[in-house]
Design a protein around this motif. Structure first.
Motif, PDB file in Angstrom:
ATOM      1  N   UNK A   1     -82.295  26.355  36.833  1.00 51.76           N
ATOM      2  CA  UNK A   1     -81.221  25.470  36.372  1.00 51.76           C
ATOM      3  C   UNK A   1     -81.589  24.006  36.604  1.00 51.76           C
ATOM      4  N   UNK A   2     -82.103  23.699  37.785  1.00 50.56           N
ATOM      5  CA  UNK A   2     -82.416  22.307  38.110  1.00 50.56           C
ATOM      6  C   UNK A   2     -83.531  21.762  37.232  1.00 50.56           C
ATOM      7  N   UNK A   3     -84.578  22.549  36.995  1.00 54.72           N
ATOM      8  CA  UNK A   3     -85.696  22.062  36.179  1.00 54.72           C
ATOM      9  C   UNK A   3     -85.280  21.880  34.718  1.00 54.72           C
ATOM     10  N   UNK A   4     -84.522  22.838  34.187  1.00 58.59           N
ATOM     11  CA  UNK A   4     -84.079  22.712  32.800  1.00 58.59           C
ATOM     12  C   UNK A   4     -83.121  21.542  32.652  1.00 58.59           C
ATOM     13  N   UNK A   5     -82.319  21.296  33.667  1.00 54.81           N
ATOM     14  CA  UNK A   5     -81.395  20.160  33.610  1.00 54.81           C
ATOM     15  C   UNK A   5     -82.126  18.825  33.576  1.00 54.81           C
ATOM     16  N   UNK A   6     -83.332  18.788  34.092  1.00 55.37           N
ATOM     17  CA  UNK A   6     -84.118  17.553  34.039  1.00 55.37           C
ATOM     18  C   UNK A   6     -84.555  17.230  32.620  1.00 55.37           C
ATOM     19  N   UNK A   7     -85.040  18.246  31.897  1.00 52.04           N
ATOM     20  CA  UNK A   7     -85.543  17.977  30.549  1.00 52.04           C
ATOM     21  C   UNK A   7     -84.432  17.982  29.504  1.00 52.04           C
ATOM     22  N   UNK A   8     -83.366  18.751  29.759  1.00 53.30           N
ATOM     23  CA  UNK A   8     -82.251  18.782  28.804  1.00 53.30           C
ATOM     24  C   UNK A   8     -80.939  18.962  29.561  1.00 53.30           C
ATOM     25  N   UNK A   9     -80.358  17.873  30.042  1.00 53.69           N
ATOM     26  CA  UNK A   9     -79.121  17.960  30.829  1.00 53.69           C
ATOM     27  C   UNK A   9     -78.016  18.699  30.076  1.00 53.69           C
ATOM     28  N   UNK A  10     -77.355  19.596  30.771  1.00 60.26           N
ATOM     29  CA  UNK A  10     -76.246  20.332  30.179  1.00 60.26           C
ATOM     30  C   UNK A  10     -76.652  21.539  29.356  1.00 60.26           C
ATOM     31  N   UNK A  11     -77.945  21.782  29.208  1.00 64.98           N
ATOM     32  CA  UNK A  11     -78.393  22.881  28.342  1.00 64.98           C
ATOM     33  C   UNK A  11     -77.918  24.236  28.847  1.00 64.98           C
ATOM     34  N   UNK A  12     -77.835  24.396  30.149  1.00 65.90           N
ATOM     35  CA  UNK A  12     -77.361  25.663  30.722  1.00 65.90           C
ATOM     36  C   UNK A  12     -75.917  25.552  31.195  1.00 65.90           C
ATOM     37  N   UNK A  13     -75.235  24.518  30.737  1.00 66.27           N
ATOM     38  CA  UNK A  13     -73.846  24.330  31.106  1.00 66.27           C
ATOM     39  C   UNK A  13     -73.700  23.592  32.426  1.00 66.27           C
TER      40      UNK A  13
END
Length: 568
Positions: free
Chosen positions: A220-232
């Motif tokens: 969650x933290x890594x994906x939020x870096x490249x695309x904030x909010x992508x996983x909610x």
């Protein structure tokens, strides 16, 4: 930029020129040059075509090219490159960088990496992509006037997160930021993660083979870096995480895989036809002559006694003396003399030959009879001179390479080794920035205590472009610290079966500041004798084994969450 990458965007700086042309105002010679440059960028095809290929100094694998295209087209230059270790995440990032740079979209580029990878990045950018780079130190920074030829800025994470450099980097507007070994950024409370979140960048690439360590929160933290909010929102994601253990686990996992694949690219070695030649390693435990063994044990005990009371400055010299004792009497004589141990230095100087040197000559003759070139590594200049004398006396032709040679001397040594001479004698300098794929036999005359150094040596010949099985022989004197180190590394983590890069992943799991060499030295100091030392190294081996198991588990967990079809 005024549009998404891949469209007919107007690069920064060309807007006023475009308005000048639209208004029919006269265009000067300098404006004309700018116009030609702009037209060159606008006329380039979309990201389904890799326009930087003619500029590359190597031939990428197809899956690497496809990964770069997916990162640019589908992920808009913000992606997590999560290939398994050894498949070339650096190459994929370099391709993305080259494409953006050639299209005028990435002039201001920052690469953040662990300290041990800085030189590798500089080497790859120069030798493979023909891109200039500059290393940032810890003493502040004054940005240059950016131009199309601006170097790629390289900085280690520990250096970049310290003031005043941290503030200067955060104040800059970057086109592309690349963070290698990005699993170190998964905890948002760490200084490294906070640094990355403070940077402004249009494009962002995170490189890590293990985006998931133990918890889905890492992902969650890594994906939020490249695309904030992508996983909610965090609360929403945590509820979905709980659902993965419920009755709808299959559907929830498929949805998570779909979302993850839209920002993450992962290849597994089993999925791509990219395998290095086999690596065959053997360890030759050489029984030292009586005088050699007595000299070594005397030094080992003396270091143990002095080291328990020595200050930090003397500890480094004591460690060097102990390592030199495992290399050769010639190296020991020099190290002991610098420490003021004249009696030990004189004793070592009287030992004119060693059993290891005799075994080395025998090995070399065997390989040379098969018309095989051999590179021989040592960690000490005095040992290098000792080996040079031994080979000369034995009638074996050889070239000599070390860090103090002038540039022309280094080039000449490598050239003579490749074209004329069968043996290259080299210090650690031969393991830095030199590709020796024309040779497939390597002998470690002595062993570094740092296993990363062992891997670095081997990486000079066991790399892409090597067309033969790689043969490695490790020479160790029985009863030495090197003997015990090698036994632990082979038994606990199968050192010589690891893919290049996996060792760093394993050692990093013990702790962020774990240093294997320091751990070995402390174990020696705090042991009453050889038996207790073996026990302490066994405990260290247990730590390594647990770290290796944890690394393998995290690799499997990542495969489960990402699924297949990374670039489809």
């Amino acid at each position: 930029m005024t549009a998404d990458p891949g469209s007919l965007a107007v690069p920064d700086g060309y807007g006023p020129l475009l308005r000048q042309i639209e208004e029919g105002r006269q265009v000067t010679d300098s404006d004309s040059t700018l116009l030609e440059e702009a037209l060159g960028i606008w006329s380039k095809p979309g990201f389904d075509t890799i326009v930087s290929l003619p500029r590359l100094r190597f031939e990428p694998f197809r899956y690497q090219l496809e990964a770069a295209q997916v990162a640019l087209r589908r992920m808009r230059g913000r992606a997590i490159l999560a290939d398994e270790v050894g498949l070339g995440k650096t190459i994929e990032a370099g391709l993305v960088l080259s494409e953006l740079r050639l299209r005028g979209l990435a002039r201001r580029v920052l690469v953040l990496t662990p300290p041990g990878l800085l030189e590798q990045w500089q080497e790859e950018l120069d030798q493979k992509f023909a891109l200039p780079s500059v290393l940032l130190g810890s003493g502040g920074w004054e940005p240059t006037l950016w131009s199309g030829d601006d170097p790629v800025v390289l900085a280690s994470l520990p250096t970049a997160r310290r003031a005043p450099l941290r503030e200067r980097l955060a104040a800059e507007s970057w086109d592309l930021v690349i963070a290698d070994e990005a699993h170190h950024l998964k905890n948002p409370r760490t200084a490294s993660a906070q640094l990355l979140r403070s940077l402004r960048s249009r494009y962002l690439l995170l490189l890590t083979a293990t985006p998931v360590e133990n918890r889905l929160e890492d992902l969650f933290q890594l994906i939020s870096l490249v695309r904030p909010g992508h996983l909610g929102a965090p609360s929403t994601f945590h509820s979905q995480e709980a659902a993965l253990a419920g009755p709808q686990a299959g559907r929830k996992l498929a949805e998570l895989q779909r979302r993850t694949r839209s920002v993450m690219i992962r290849h597994r070695r089993s999925e791509v036809a990219r395998m290095l030649p086999r690596r065959l390693a053997e360890t030759l435990r050489v029984a030292p002559a009586a005088e050699e063994a007595e000299l070594y044990q005397s030094v080992a005990e003396r270091v143990r006694q002095r080291g328990r009371e020595a200050g930090a400055r003397d500890q480094l010299q004591l460690r060097t003396v102990l390592r030199a004792a495992g290399s050769s009497p010639a190296a020991l004589a020099g190290a002991a003399a610098s420490l003021g141990w004249g009696d030990t230095a004189r004793w070592a100087a009287r030992v004119a030959s060693t059993e290891k040197a005799a075994v080395l000559l025998e090995l070399l003759r065997r390989h040379l009879a098969r018309d095989e070139k051999v590179v021989v590594f040592t960690g000490f200049r005095q040992t290098l001179a000792f080996l040079e004398e031994s080979l000369t006396a034995g009638g074996l032709g050889h070239a000599v390479y070390h860090g103090s040679l002038p540039h022309q001397g280094k080039e000449a040594a490598i050239s003579r080794f490749e074209q004329e001479l069968p043996v290259l004698l080299t210090t650690e300098a031969g393991g830095e920035g030199r590709n020796l794929q024309f040779c497939h036999v390597m002998i470690n005359f002595d062993l570094p205590w740092n296993p990363m150094r062992i891997e670095q040596r081997l990486g000079r010949i066991h790399r892409v472009g090597q067309g033969h099985e790689v043969l490695l022989a490790n020479l160790v004197s029985a009863g030495t610290i090197e003997d015990r180190i090698l036994a632990v590394l082979e038994a606990r983590i199968n050192l010589f079966e690891l893919v290049v890069g996996e060792l760093d992943m394993i050692l990093g799991r013990i702790s962020d500041d774990f240093d294997f060499e320091t751990a070995v030295y402390r174990a020696h100091l705090h042991s009453s004798g050889p038996a207790e030392f073996r026990g302490r190294l066994e405990e260290l081996g247990e730590q390594l084994a647990r770290a290796r198991s944890g690394y393998l588990e995290s690799r499997l967990r990542t495969d489960e969450l990402v699924g297949g079809g990374a670039t489809s």
